[in-house]
Design a protein around this motif. Structure first.
Motif, PDB file in Angstrom:
ATOM      1  N   VAL A  37      54.739  37.449  37.327  1.00 50.90           N
ATOM      2  CA  VAL A  37      55.528  38.345  36.474  1.00 50.90           C
ATOM      3  C   VAL A  37      55.005  38.300  35.039  1.00 50.90           C
ATOM      4  O   VAL A  37      54.903  39.331  34.371  1.00 50.90           O
ATOM      5  N   ALA A  38      54.645  37.127  34.566  1.00 49.68           N
ATOM      6  CA  ALA A  38      54.247  36.956  33.168  1.00 49.68           C
ATOM      7  C   ALA A  38      52.768  37.251  32.892  1.00 49.68           C
ATOM      8  O   ALA A  38      52.381  37.368  31.733  1.00 49.68           O
ATOM      9  N   MET A  39      51.945  37.388  33.915  1.00 45.16           N
ATOM     10  CA  MET A  39      50.500  37.569  33.709  1.00 45.16           C
ATOM     11  C   MET A  39      50.168  38.942  33.139  1.00 45.16           C
ATOM     12  O   MET A  39      50.776  39.944  33.515  1.00 45.16           O
ATOM     13  N   SER A  40      49.167  38.947  32.275  1.00 47.12           N
ATOM     14  CA  SER A  40      48.647  40.211  31.750  1.00 47.12           C
ATOM     15  C   SER A  40      47.753  40.856  32.808  1.00 47.12           C
ATOM     16  O   SER A  40      47.400  40.223  33.809  1.00 47.12           O
ATOM     17  N   VAL A  41      47.357  42.094  32.561  1.00 45.26           N
ATOM     18  CA  VAL A  41      46.469  42.794  33.493  1.00 45.26           C
ATOM     19  C   VAL A  41      45.152  42.032  33.635  1.00 45.26           C
ATOM     20  O   VAL A  41      44.630  41.865  34.730  1.00 45.26           O
ATOM     21  N   GLY A  42      44.634  41.549  32.517  1.00 44.51           N
ATOM     22  CA  GLY A  42      43.382  40.793  32.551  1.00 44.51           C
ATOM     23  C   GLY A  42      43.501  39.518  33.365  1.00 44.51           C
ATOM     24  O   GLY A  42      42.596  39.154  34.116  1.00 44.51           O
ATOM     25  N   GLN A  43      44.620  38.808  33.212  1.00 40.45           N
ATOM     26  CA  GLN A  43      44.839  37.581  33.975  1.00 40.45           C
ATOM     27  C   GLN A  43      44.982  37.883  35.464  1.00 40.45           C
ATOM     28  O   GLN A  43      44.477  37.130  36.309  1.00 40.45           O
ATOM     29  N   LEU A  44      45.663  38.977  35.793  1.00 42.33           N
ATOM     30  CA  LEU A  44      45.789  39.365  37.198  1.00 42.33           C
ATOM     31  C   LEU A  44      44.422  39.688  37.789  1.00 42.33           C
ATOM     32  O   LEU A  44      44.103  39.283  38.913  1.00 42.33           O
ATOM     33  N   ALA A  45      43.604  40.407  37.035  1.00 45.73           N
ATOM     34  CA  ALA A  45      42.258  40.736  37.501  1.00 45.73           C
ATOM     35  C   ALA A  45      41.427  39.471  37.683  1.00 45.73           C
ATOM     36  O   ALA A  45      40.727  39.316  38.689  1.00 45.73           O
ATOM     37  N   ASP A  53      37.852  45.355  33.642  1.00 49.95           N
ATOM     38  CA  ASP A  53      37.682  46.769  33.304  1.00 49.95           C
ATOM     39  C   ASP A  53      37.916  47.690  34.496  1.00 49.95           C
ATOM     40  O   ASP A  53      38.047  48.900  34.328  1.00 49.95           O
ATOM     41  N   LEU A  54      38.001  47.132  35.708  1.00 49.27           N
ATOM     42  CA  LEU A  54      38.275  47.950  36.889  1.00 49.27           C
ATOM     43  C   LEU A  54      39.753  48.317  37.007  1.00 49.27           C
ATOM     44  O   LEU A  54      40.122  49.189  37.779  1.00 49.27           O
TER      45      LEU A  54
END
Length: 178
Positions: A37-45, A53-54
């Protein structure tokens, strides 16, 4: 060391381990969900082992899918931990070679095997969820040292439970002849 001291040490360690198992079984799924829940998009990637960047963004539906995807191994692991509780209870009572101990150890080992396989699958599935509908997709499959270590540990626990069960059966068989 006499047998009473050994039994008392096993009782204390079983009690402490039982508390730790319950705490871990509750906290692991909760912390897993909260971290996604707390992760940023970059962390999820990064967690899905894809280039950031995808992924242009993560909709609520994708985030829920990622939460479910990452929660499944955590819940399976927690169920494996809970499966240890009957064994710890019998160990506290001094029933070291009860069938409950063997079954609990086998259930725990089985849960570790399932979690290890799920860990192999979660990363590529997370990558697919994150890149679904994007201009470029990504799929990354990896089997790392941690997964291999977990599989080996699970196999060792399974084998130990099996050998202990066979030893207890032989001891019982020998008692019947005497």
């Amino acid at each position: 060391m006499d047998s009473e001291n050994r039994r008392r040490r096993v009782e204390i360690l079983s009690r402490v381990l039982g508390v730790a198992v319950v705490v871990a079984a509750v906290l692991i799924p909760v912390l897993t969900v909260l971290s996604v829940v707390a992760m940023s998009v970059g962390q999820l990637a990064q967690g899905a082992q894809i280039r950031p960047d995808l992924v242009t963004g993560v909709s609520m539906g994708r985030r829920v899918a990622l939460i479910v995807l990452t929660a499944v191994p955590a819940v399976v692991f927690s169920s494996g931990l809970v499966a240890l509780l009957p064994a710890l209870r019998d160990l506290r009572r001094g029933a070291f070679f009860s069938t409950v101990v063997f079954r609990s150890l086998r259930r725990f080992a089985g849960a570790l095997i399932v979690v290890s396989v799920l860990r192999i699958l979660v990363i590529p599935l997370a990558g697919l969820v994150l890149t679904a509908g994007e201009a470029q997709g990504s799929l990354s499959i990896s089997i790392d040292f941690d997964v291999m270590q977990s599989l080996m540990l699970a196999a060792g626990v399974w084998l130990m439970a099996w050998v202990l069960a066979e030893g207890a059966a032989l001891a019982e068989e020998n008692r019947q002849f005497v």
